[in-house]
Design a protein around this motif. Sequence first.
Motif, PDB file in Angstrom:
ATOM      1  N   THR A   1       0.832  -1.202   0.000  1.00  0.00           N
ATOM      2  CA  THR A   1       0.000   0.000   0.000  1.00  0.00           C
ATOM      3  C   THR A   1       0.866   1.253   0.000  1.00  0.00           C
ATOM      4  O   THR A   1       2.056   1.215   0.332  1.00  0.00           O
ATOM      5  N   SER A   2       0.235   2.368  -0.361  1.00  0.00           N
ATOM      6  CA  SER A   2       0.910   3.663  -0.258  1.00  0.00           C
ATOM      7  C   SER A   2       0.953   4.083   1.208  1.00  0.00           C
ATOM      8  O   SER A   2       0.292   3.486   2.064  1.00  0.00           O
ATOM      9  N   ARG A   3       1.712   5.114   1.500  1.00  0.00           N
ATOM     10  CA  ARG A   3       1.881   5.586   2.880  1.00  0.00           C
ATOM     11  C   ARG A   3       0.543   5.977   3.506  1.00  0.00           C
ATOM     12  O   ARG A   3       0.285   5.706   4.677  1.00  0.00           O
ATOM     13  N   ASP A   4      -0.328   6.602   2.717  1.00  0.00           N
ATOM     14  CA  ASP A   4      -1.622   7.070   3.261  1.00  0.00           C
ATOM     15  C   ASP A   4      -2.742   6.039   3.064  1.00  0.00           C
ATOM     16  O   ASP A   4      -3.899   6.328   3.344  1.00  0.00           O
ATOM     17  N   MET A   5      -2.394   4.839   2.572  1.00  0.00           N
ATOM     18  CA  MET A   5      -3.345   3.736   2.424  1.00  0.00           C
ATOM     19  C   MET A   5      -4.466   4.015   1.424  1.00  0.00           C
ATOM     20  O   MET A   5      -5.492   3.340   1.437  1.00  0.00           O
ATOM     21  N   THR A   6      -4.301   4.982   0.538  1.00  0.00           N
ATOM     22  CA  THR A   6      -5.338   5.259  -0.450  1.00  0.00           C
ATOM     23  C   THR A   6      -5.154   4.410  -1.703  1.00  0.00           C
ATOM     24  O   THR A   6      -6.113   4.166  -2.443  1.00  0.00           O
ATOM     25  N   MET A   7      -3.910   3.975  -1.967  1.00  0.00           N
ATOM     26  CA  MET A   7      -3.620   3.189  -3.173  1.00  0.00           C
ATOM     27  C   MET A   7      -2.773   1.986  -2.791  1.00  0.00           C
ATOM     28  O   MET A   7      -2.179   1.943  -1.720  1.00  0.00           O
ATOM     29  N   PHE A   8      -2.740   1.010  -3.696  1.00  0.00           N
ATOM     30  CA  PHE A   8      -1.813  -0.103  -3.509  1.00  0.00           C
ATOM     31  C   PHE A   8      -1.279  -0.536  -4.867  1.00  0.00           C
ATOM     32  O   PHE A   8      -1.891  -0.275  -5.911  1.00  0.00           O
ATOM     33  N   ILE A   9      -0.124  -1.170  -4.854  1.00  0.00           N
ATOM     34  CA  ILE A   9       0.507  -1.633  -6.085  1.00  0.00           C
ATOM     35  C   ILE A   9       0.685  -3.146  -6.012  1.00  0.00           C
ATOM     36  O   ILE A   9       0.986  -3.699  -4.952  1.00  0.00           O
ATOM     37  N   THR A  10       0.449  -3.800  -7.141  1.00  0.00           N
ATOM     38  CA  THR A  10       0.595  -5.251  -7.220  1.00  0.00           C
ATOM     39  C   THR A  10       1.769  -5.594  -8.127  1.00  0.00           C
ATOM     40  O   THR A  10       2.081  -4.846  -9.060  1.00  0.00           O
ATOM     41  N   ALA A  11       2.424  -6.711  -7.855  1.00  0.00           N
ATOM     42  CA  ALA A  11       3.503  -7.216  -8.701  1.00  0.00           C
ATOM     43  C   ALA A  11       3.107  -8.610  -9.162  1.00  0.00           C
ATOM     44  O   ALA A  11       2.671  -9.435  -8.360  1.00  0.00           O
ATOM     45  N   SER A  12       3.257  -8.873 -10.456  1.00  0.00           N
ATOM     46  CA  SER A  12       2.718 -10.123 -11.003  1.00  0.00           C
ATOM     47  C   SER A  12       3.704 -10.853 -11.911  1.00  0.00           C
ATOM     48  O   SER A  12       4.622 -10.247 -12.471  1.00  0.00           O
ATOM     49  N   LYS A  13       3.462 -12.139 -12.054  1.00  0.00           N
ATOM     50  CA  LYS A  13       4.242 -12.967 -12.979  1.00  0.00           C
ATOM     51  C   LYS A  13       3.966 -12.630 -14.435  1.00  0.00           C
ATOM     52  O   LYS A  13       4.669 -13.107 -15.329  1.00  0.00           O
ATOM     53  N   ASP A  14       2.946 -11.809 -14.702  1.00  0.00           N
ATOM     54  CA  ASP A  14       2.623 -11.451 -16.087  1.00  0.00           C
ATOM     55  C   ASP A  14       3.478 -10.289 -16.600  1.00  0.00           C
ATOM     56  O   ASP A  14       3.142  -9.650 -17.609  1.00  0.00           O
ATOM     57  N   ASN A  15       4.593 -10.002 -15.889  1.00  0.00           N
ATOM     58  CA  ASN A  15       5.576  -8.981 -16.285  1.00  0.00           C
ATOM     59  C   ASN A  15       5.103  -7.550 -16.044  1.00  0.00           C
ATOM     60  O   ASN A  15       5.679  -6.614 -16.608  1.00  0.00           O
ATOM     61  N   THR A  16       4.065  -7.359 -15.243  1.00  0.00           N
ATOM     62  CA  THR A  16       3.593  -6.006 -14.975  1.00  0.00           C
ATOM     63  C   THR A  16       3.422  -5.764 -13.476  1.00  0.00           C
ATOM     64  O   THR A  16       3.277  -6.707 -12.691  1.00  0.00           O
ATOM     65  N   ALA A  17       3.446  -4.493 -13.113  1.00  0.00           N
ATOM     66  CA  ALA A  17       3.004  -4.045 -11.789  1.00  0.00           C
ATOM     67  C   ALA A  17       1.865  -3.058 -12.048  1.00  0.00           C
ATOM     68  O   ALA A  17       1.932  -2.274 -13.005  1.00  0.00           O
ATOM     69  N   LYS A  18       0.828  -3.099 -11.216  1.00  0.00           N
ATOM     70  CA  LYS A  18      -0.337  -2.244 -11.468  1.00  0.00           C
ATOM     71  C   LYS A  18      -0.760  -1.509 -10.201  1.00  0.00           C
ATOM     72  O   LYS A  18      -0.673  -2.054  -9.100  1.00  0.00           O
ATOM     73  N   LEU A  19      -1.221  -0.289 -10.406  1.00  0.00           N
ATOM     74  CA  LEU A  19      -1.651   0.572  -9.304  1.00  0.00           C
ATOM     75  C   LEU A  19      -3.174   0.578  -9.237  1.00  0.00           C
ATOM     76  O   LEU A  19      -3.845   0.706 -10.260  1.00  0.00           O
ATOM     77  N   PHE A  20      -3.692   0.434  -8.010  1.00  0.00           N
ATOM     78  CA  PHE A  20      -5.147   0.383  -7.808  1.00  0.00           C
ATOM     79  C   PHE A  20      -5.559   1.315  -6.675  1.00  0.00           C
ATOM     80  O   PHE A  20      -4.752   1.631  -5.792  1.00  0.00           O
ATOM     81  N   ASP A  21      -6.815   1.715  -6.711  1.00  0.00           N
ATOM     82  CA  ASP A  21      -7.421   2.432  -5.593  1.00  0.00           C
ATOM     83  C   ASP A  21      -7.804   1.420  -4.517  1.00  0.00           C
ATOM     84  O   ASP A  21      -8.410   0.394  -4.816  1.00  0.00           O
ATOM     85  N   CYS A  22      -7.454   1.692  -3.266  1.00  0.00           N
ATOM     86  CA  CYS A  22      -7.677   0.733  -2.180  1.00  0.00           C
ATOM     87  C   CYS A  22      -9.157   0.441  -1.948  1.00  0.00           C
ATOM     88  O   CYS A  22      -9.532  -0.701  -1.678  1.00  0.00           O
ATOM     89  N   THR A  23      -9.989   1.455  -2.021  1.00  0.00           N
ATOM     90  CA  THR A  23     -11.398   1.294  -1.673  1.00  0.00           C
ATOM     91  C   THR A  23     -12.220   0.729  -2.827  1.00  0.00           C
ATOM     92  O   THR A  23     -12.996  -0.217  -2.653  1.00  0.00           O
ATOM     93  N   SER A  24     -12.051   1.289  -4.022  1.00  0.00           N
ATOM     94  CA  SER A  24     -12.885   0.893  -5.159  1.00  0.00           C
ATOM     95  C   SER A  24     -12.262  -0.200  -6.011  1.00  0.00           C
ATOM     96  O   SER A  24     -12.927  -0.769  -6.871  1.00  0.00           O
TER      97      SER A  24
END
Length: 351
Positions: A222-245
């Motif tokens: 998660t980000s420092r303020d817990m509003t976003m999080f980032i994922t790391a995947s075997k599909d060669n990408t990392a993706k940013l998401f909104d924590c709530t939605s």
Amino acid sequence: METVTYFRRAVAIPEVPPPSRLSVAAMKPILLQGHERSITQIKYNREGDLLFTVAKDPIVNVWYSVNGERLGTYNGHTGAVWCVDADWDTRHVLTGSADNSCRLWDCETGKQLALVKTSSAVRTCGFDFGGNIIMFSTDKQMGYQCFVSFFDLRDPSQIENNEPYMKIPCSDSKITSAVWGPLGEFIIAGHENGELNQFSAKSGEQLSNIKEHTKQINDIQTSRDMTMFITASKDNTAKLFDCTSLEHLKTFRTERPVNSAALSPIFDHVVLGGGQEAMDVTTTSTRIGKFEARFFHLAFEEEFGRVKGHFGPINSVAFHPDGKSYSSGGEDGYVRIHYFDPQYFEFEFEA
């Protein structure tokens, strides 16, 4: 001598200095040698003065992040340790292991406070926002289903009787990474098939489900303020998401599986760690294997720097809470603490 290469962003800003000035900057890392096997996870406490490291050996280490001095170890596990977490005020440490146990430790003394036995390996674990509730997930193996278990530490009988106040079955695809959401209201779980789920920490119901990745999710931070999080995947990408939605915001693409990703607490920067599969590492050089930590801009999704060093894939990365350094743990069993040189901060402010 470590080198990091900075790339100019493709943005027409006249004030940005010429590439020659940004080409190479010296970053001398602190090397932590406390494990005999591959690093599985590294994690800072909230203040950032301590760094916890776990590996595919039974040792749980804690280090002073400022100088790399080992403060101590937590001894008790008998198998690979997959996950570690510290609570809000760094009083307790939680670890999950392939020895089919999740253990609670006193951070200061190293004493084991609680032992929860499970039917299969504990893959992920974490304290909630207040440090009163622990969550851990177990693997789907040996005929046992994947479960997420919740224990309230304020009720000692739950630990003594090994009876969590809530247990969520995950029959479709096992959980490979999980973190607490804002205010401890739910957890965010990443699955082997690339799905992301939100599970309520009160009712256990599935709040939302999306599938943006095509392969296993290796890490969620998660980000420092817990509003976003980032994922790391075997599909060669990392993706940013909104924590709530769980809205998908950004994608960072590489040519190799991404094992871990972290968000800078002070800049719009992302660091990714990964590399080819561990079984293929011995057949390639460090350069071909893509073992660098890679820095991307959060908004522009563009890579602007790489840091070499590990002799194998990077399995875990973490930013220091003050944003002035980051650490990486690799398949080579080493943890490297990198303090950013002044050029890193000049580059960001000038750009």
